[in-house]
Design a protein around this motif. Structure first.
Motif, PDB file in Angstrom:
ATOM      1  N   ALA A   1      72.078  57.719  -2.221  1.00 13.07           N
ATOM      2  CA  ALA A   1      73.295  56.783  -1.539  1.00 13.07           C
ATOM      3  C   ALA A   1      72.858  55.618  -1.557  1.00 13.07           C
ATOM      4  O   ALA A   1      71.503  55.273  -1.296  1.00 13.07           O
ATOM      5  N   ASN A   2      73.967  54.632  -1.564  1.00 10.93           N
ATOM      6  CA  ASN A   2      73.803  53.102  -1.416  1.00 10.93           C
ATOM      7  C   ASN A   2      72.575  52.777  -2.471  1.00 10.93           C
ATOM      8  O   ASN A   2      71.658  51.890  -2.365  1.00 10.93           O
TER       9      ASN A   2
ATOM     10  N   GLY B   1      78.777  53.153  -8.145  1.00 12.20           N
ATOM     11  CA  GLY B   1      79.251  54.508  -8.344  1.00 12.20           C
ATOM     12  C   GLY B   1      78.440  55.278  -7.626  1.00 12.20           C
ATOM     13  O   GLY B   1      78.570  56.403  -7.641  1.00 12.20           O
ATOM     14  N   SER B   2      77.440  54.851  -6.983  1.00 10.49           N
ATOM     15  CA  SER B   2      76.477  55.875  -6.047  1.00 10.49           C
ATOM     16  C   SER B   2      77.283  56.181  -4.669  1.00 10.49           C
ATOM     17  O   SER B   2      78.293  55.353  -4.564  1.00 10.49           O
ATOM     18  N   PRO B   3      77.015  57.265  -4.119  1.00 11.75           N
ATOM     19  CA  PRO B   3      77.725  57.501  -2.925  1.00 11.75           C
ATOM     20  C   PRO B   3      77.441  56.414  -1.801  1.00 11.75           C
ATOM     21  O   PRO B   3      76.217  55.823  -1.911  1.00 11.75           O
ATOM     22  N   TYR B   4      78.617  56.008  -1.151  1.00  9.30           N
ATOM     23  CA  TYR B   4      78.559  54.869  -0.478  1.00  9.30           C
ATOM     24  C   TYR B   4      78.531  55.008   1.176  1.00  9.30           C
ATOM     25  O   TYR B   4      79.313  55.719   1.512  1.00  9.30           O
TER      26      TYR B   4
ATOM     27  N   LYS C   1      77.686  62.290   6.158  1.00  8.83           N
ATOM     28  CA  LYS C   1      77.301  63.557   6.381  1.00  8.83           C
ATOM     29  C   LYS C   1      78.045  64.370   5.094  1.00  8.83           C
ATOM     30  O   LYS C   1      77.384  65.391   4.584  1.00  8.83           O
ATOM     31  N   GLN C   2      79.400  63.818   4.700  1.00  5.27           N
ATOM     32  CA  GLN C   2      80.081  64.697   3.674  1.00  5.27           C
ATOM     33  C   GLN C   2      78.988  64.712   2.345  1.00  5.27           C
ATOM     34  O   GLN C   2      79.247  65.323   1.564  1.00  5.27           O
ATOM     35  N   PHE C   3      78.440  63.445   2.251  1.00  7.11           N
ATOM     36  CA  PHE C   3      77.399  63.196   0.979  1.00  7.11           C
ATOM     37  C   PHE C   3      76.318  64.415   0.934  1.00  7.11           C
ATOM     38  O   PHE C   3      75.803  65.000   0.181  1.00  7.11           O
ATOM     39  N   PHE C   4      75.579  64.248   2.372  1.00  2.00           N
ATOM     40  CA  PHE C   4      74.421  65.057   2.477  1.00  2.00           C
ATOM     41  C   PHE C   4      74.991  66.578   2.204  1.00  2.00           C
ATOM     42  O   PHE C   4      74.165  67.387   1.623  1.00  2.00           O
TER      43      PHE C   4
ATOM     44  N   THR D   1      70.476  48.588  -3.434  1.00  2.00           N
ATOM     45  CA  THR D   1      71.473  48.446  -2.614  1.00  2.00           C
ATOM     46  C   THR D   1      72.765  49.356  -3.277  1.00  2.00           C
ATOM     47  O   THR D   1      72.764  49.792  -4.351  1.00  2.00           O
ATOM     48  N   TYR D   2      74.046  49.221  -2.315  1.00  2.00           N
ATOM     49  CA  TYR D   2      75.037  49.990  -2.842  1.00  2.00           C
ATOM     50  C   TYR D   2      75.604  49.477  -4.301  1.00  2.00           C
ATOM     51  O   TYR D   2      76.499  50.188  -5.109  1.00  2.00           O
ATOM     52  N   ASN D   3      75.333  48.251  -4.603  1.00  2.00           N
ATOM     53  CA  ASN D   3      75.820  47.710  -5.913  1.00  2.00           C
ATOM     54  C   ASN D   3      74.666  47.481  -7.004  1.00  2.00           C
ATOM     55  O   ASN D   3      74.808  46.726  -7.937  1.00  2.00           O
ATOM     56  N   ASN D   4      73.634  47.767  -6.520  1.00  2.19           N
ATOM     57  CA  ASN D   4      72.457  47.059  -7.656  1.00  2.19           C
ATOM     58  C   ASN D   4      71.203  48.000  -7.283  1.00  2.19           C
ATOM     59  O   ASN D   4      70.746  48.406  -6.192  1.00  2.19           O
TER      60      ASN D   4
END
Ligand SMILES: *[C@@H]1O[C@H](CO)[C@@H](O)[C@H](O)[C@H]1NC(C)=O
Length: 237
Positions: free
Chosen positions: A190-191, A195-198, A211-214, A59-62
């Protein structure tokens, strides 16, 4: 209502159903998946079967599991895909979380480097019925080099629900050019851990699906050395 062991077990198993099963590859076979048509464990390997193969890897934090949850498949025949072939992959779908963004990537070096070969943004898996086997076409690039130990990775960031990363790894072979290179972008994870892109929930974020991350994925070129042609050595006595 009296709280009994039975209600506790019922509550736990409902939770398990809701939280444990979502989407994975079914064809090609995901590593150590529980499918009867896939490579089977040997007698001493039954405890390695992954009955939870559809669950997210983090997940975004794990970060729960590495990108390929398992280091290898059970021994067995790998499917052979031709460069340029459109493969009808099959996904084992439990719930589709209103779709999301998929990336498919290849690794020729046991998962050290990856190149994305196909994207489907925003609506990937959105039409997959619950509890279905769902076909998704995947084009193997025309210039994909030959490889006998290639990993195909499917990644998915869901639109709705917990902020998760889904990942499924399948061991395959590719027949293409003998030695060569393949270029593209590196996959976005992501997620997937602190620290990964959220990527937020699309439904509650005004439609922001990341979109900005892709768009910012860096380029990569993977070079695969030519394989030596096997010669038969005839010894004469
Ligand atoms: C591939 O990587 C995994 C770790 O992900 C490792 O356990 C395994 O031994 C490696 N296999 C080879 C053939 O190097």
């Amino acid at each position: 209502m009296k709280f009994t062991i039975a209600t506790a077990i019922a509550a736990l198993s409902t939770f398990a159903l809701l939280s444990d099963a979502h989407i994975s590859f079914r064809y090609p076979c995901p590593r150590r998946g529980p499918y009867s048509e896939c490579p089977q464990p040997k007698d001493n390997e039954w405890q390695l079967v992954d009955y939870d193969v559809q669950s997210p890897i983090g997940t975004y934090n794990n970060i729960q599991d590495p990108i390929c949850k398992h280091p290898s498949s059970f021994d067995g025949v790998r499917p052979v895909f031709q460069a340029g072939q459109v493969v009808q992959t099959k996904m084992d779908v439990d719930v589709n979380h209103l779709g999301g963004s998929c990336q498919w990537a290849l690794s020729y070096d046991n998962g050290s480097t990856w190149v994305v070969i196909q994207d489907q943004f925003q609506n990937c898996m959105a039409n997959a019925p619950s509890s279905s086997t769902y076909t998704v076409n995947l084009k193997i690039p025309d210039d994909a080099p030959t490889g006998n130990n290639v990993i195909l990775n499917w990644l998915w960031n869901n639109n709705e629900g917990n902020r998760e990363l889904y990942s499924s790894c399948a061991d395959i072979k590719i027949q293409g050019t003998n030695g060569g290179s393949i270029s593209g972008v590196k996959p976005l994870y992501a997620n997937y851990g602190a620290g990964s892109p959220y990527i937020p929930e699309k439904a509650v974020s005004g439609g922001n699906w990341g979109k900005q991350f892709f768009d910012a994925r860096p380029s990569v070129t993977i070079t695969v050395p030519a394989q030596k042609v096997k010669r038969q050595i005839v010894e004469m006595y």
